[in-house]
Design a protein around this motif. Structure first.
Motif, PDB file in Angstrom:
ATOM      1  N   GLU A  30      13.836   7.595 -14.580  1.00 11.18           N
ATOM      2  CA  GLU A  30      13.620   9.047 -14.546  1.00 11.18           C
ATOM      3  C   GLU A  30      12.825   9.511 -15.775  1.00 11.18           C
ATOM      4  O   GLU A  30      11.916  10.317 -15.656  1.00 11.18           O
ATOM      5  CB  GLU A  30      14.964   9.785 -14.448  1.00 11.18           C
ATOM      6  N   THR A  59       9.209   8.431 -15.300  1.00 17.00           N
ATOM      7  CA  THR A  59       8.455   9.306 -14.403  1.00 17.00           C
ATOM      8  C   THR A  59       8.024  10.572 -15.145  1.00 17.00           C
ATOM      9  O   THR A  59       6.887  11.020 -15.020  1.00 17.00           O
ATOM     10  CB  THR A  59       9.316   9.648 -13.166  1.00 17.00           C
ATOM     11  N   ASN A  94      20.018   5.055  -8.708  1.00 10.10           N
ATOM     12  CA  ASN A  94      19.006   5.352  -7.714  1.00 10.10           C
ATOM     13  C   ASN A  94      18.379   4.027  -7.303  1.00 10.10           C
ATOM     14  O   ASN A  94      17.659   3.415  -8.071  1.00 10.10           O
ATOM     15  CB  ASN A  94      17.974   6.285  -8.352  1.00 10.10           C
TER      16      ASN A  94
END
Lengths: 243, 313
Positions: free
Chosen positions: B27, B30, B159
């Protein structure tokens, strides 16, 4: 045998935590400060090892003058001398870097597993790296025998037994010993034991604490009738969907 | 510059907290346009599965000597330097917390342990971490170019949308550890408390250690770890490794069931981040009911059999 014990001074465990200045400062009003409970274990075990091996125990603390009663407490437990590095302990790295400057020449350095205020659990490892010596976290047993220390320590899901020669740094976990309670003679003697004050000099600060928040308050509890306790399982399965 | 994750393992398997740490790193990756590299310093040969959680590459460094803070840190720091790590992520486990401070010094980085959120990049690099043993949170700005973050288990969701990734072998010359590991005793078949999603915990209300079979049975029926209050561990009814609270361990499971624990402020500190809290106590005035989502007022010795039989049906 020279032992150094690093202590921090923390709010008493019963303290209700609040913040002031728009949630940027911990509210010290009415708060009683104590020697961090894990550090008390470190002091106690250090004294036991020093007493058995004709050694000395030095206390080091990074903090301002208001923490001197806690330093005197460690001296009253039996430590020989203390050093206070005069600064606000802004974060673990600052504290470790300050302590590292005076930590040469000790066979064993002890810290608590973590302080119960900032919970970093980092000073032991930071000191180990700064002094280039082994660091052994969360130890529940320390013994010394002809140059070697043996440890039991907590690992994730179990325990480990280790051996290592000094100098090294280790952090004290519950079960290490029962904290020593100062007696009257110790308290009297502590008043005149040497407490050296050194000014801090680290300037490259690694972290800044900017603000704080409190956990969100829980809504009111939903009570389930004790006669019908099995209903809890139904709720956890079908409403909360957690089991 | 990449985000490097220490892929912690136990008994030749990657830990759930490793998947959380990689998902967390992905995360940030990103947000910042950086790739995630997982570093596997263990004897696990097949590590491609770490790609599922967001690693674009895994570096395998074969290590059969076990974990020692000095030697493993030296190997890991050397790999971090080779690949130009700008952020290093580890789990806030005993292993991660032995490693993170040493890595921070080797890389001249800023260190934050007990981290529970993705960094806020709007004004520098600010992370939220648990402080005052669960009684509060702090927002900390990390000033140095490289950051080392230790992520609290159960604070970030796994995830697993990716697929297997490339793996590469690396070898590092590190000095042998000065620490000798004599014995490792892992409790097998039990879920480590810090990582458990469900926790059944009991206090003095259980009257004695001989009554813990009901607690264990309830825990095993729902797949939970067991925990206890401070008095219970102080009296030696249960090992101190089960003690949750301000001077024990702080946990944040999805479900915390407290049986016969009154809910002193020191205990609540360690468990109040749990997502759902159930309190069972015979005293309707027990402070725990003020911090619980669900409560049952009654005798644990009558309620536990009802819960167990409801689960068995």
């Amino acid at each position: 045998m020279k032992i150094l014990v690093c202590i921090s001074v923390v709010p008493d465990t019963t303290t209700k935590i609040t913040f002031t200045d728009n949630d940027t400062t911990f509210n010290k009003a009415g708060v009683q400060f104590i020697v961090n409970p894990y550090d008390e274990l470190a002091v106690t075990r250090a004294l036991e090892i020093a007493e058995a091996n004709n050694g000395t125990v030095t206390i080091v603390h990074v903090g301002e003058a208001d923490s001197e009663p806690s330093i005197r407490k460690a001296l009253s437990m039996g430590a020989n001398e203390a050093i206070r590095i005069n600064a606000i302990p802004v974060d673990a790295q600052f504290v470790a870097e300050e302590i590292a400057k005076i930590a040469q020449g000790y066979d064993l350095i002890l810290t608590g597993r973590e302080s119960i205020d900032y919970n970093g659990g980092a000073v032991c490892g930071l000191l180990g790296a700064l002094l280039n010596i082994p660091s052994i976290n969360v130890v529940t047993k320390i013994d010394y025998n002809s140059g070697n220390f043996t440890f039991d320590r907590d690992i994730d899901g179990g325990k480990e037994t280790l051996t290592c020669a000094g100098p090294l740094v280790a952090s004290a976990q519950k079960d290490l010993c029962e904290p020593r309670i100062p007696n009257m003679r110790g308290i009297m003697a502590a008043r005149t034991k040497p407490l050296q004050i050194i000014e801090a000099s680290v300037s490259n600060q690694a972290a800044n604490y900017q603000s704080y928040s409190l956990p969100a308050a829980k809504g009111s509890v939903k009570l389930i009738d004790a006669e019908n306790a099995g209903e809890l399982i139904n709720i956890l399965k079908n409403e909360v969907k957690v089991i | 510059m990449s985000i490097v994750v220490f892929a912690e393992s136990s008994d030749n398997q990657f830990k759930k907290s490793t998947f959380e740490a990689i998902s967390y790193a992905k995360e940030i990756g990103t947000l910042m346009g950086k790739e995630v590299v997982a570093v596997n310093i263990s004897s696990i040969a097949n590590s491609a599965e770490l790609g599922k959680y967001g690693a674009s590459k895994v570096l395998n460094c074969n290590n059969t000597d076990g974990f020692t803070s000095d030697s493993t840190s030296e190997i890991f720091a050397s790999i971090c330097k080779q690949i130009g790590a700008s952020i290093v992520v580890v789990s806030n486990s005993y292993v991660g917390k032995s490693l993170a401070p040493r890595i921070a010094i080797s890389l001249n980085a800023s260190l934050a342990t007990n981290v529970i959120s993705v960094p806020d990049l709007s004004n520098g690099f600010t992370v939220k971490r648990g402080v005052f043993s669960g009684k509060a949170f702090a927002f900390v700005n990390l000033n140095r170019d490289i950051k080392v973050l230790a992520i609290t288990p159960n604070s970030f969701e796994i995830n697993a949308n990716g697929s297997d990734c490339a793996t590469e072998s690396v070898s590092v010359n590190a000095s042998p550890s000065k620490i000798t590991i004599n014995a490792v005793n892992k409790v097998t078949g039990k879920i480590p408390l810090t990582e458990a999603e469900l926790v059944v915990s009991a206090g003095r209300g259980m009257k004695g250690p001989e009554n813990w079979n009901m607690i264990e049975e309830l825990a095993s029926l729902i797949g939970a770890a067991t925990a206890c209050s401070k008095p219970v561990s102080d009296m030696g009814w249960r090992p101190h490794s089960e003690h949750v609270g301000q001077t024990g361990i702080t946990i944040k499971p999805n479900l915390y069931i407290a049986i016969g624990i009154s809910g002193a402020i020191q205990h609540l500190a360690g468990v109040s981040s749990s997502k759902t809290i159930v309190a069972i106590n015979k005293d309707p005035e027990a402070p725990f009911f003020k911090s619980a989502d669900y409560g049952i007022v009654g005798d644990a010795f009558e309620i536990l059999p009802k819960l167990i039989s409801a689960l068995k049906n």
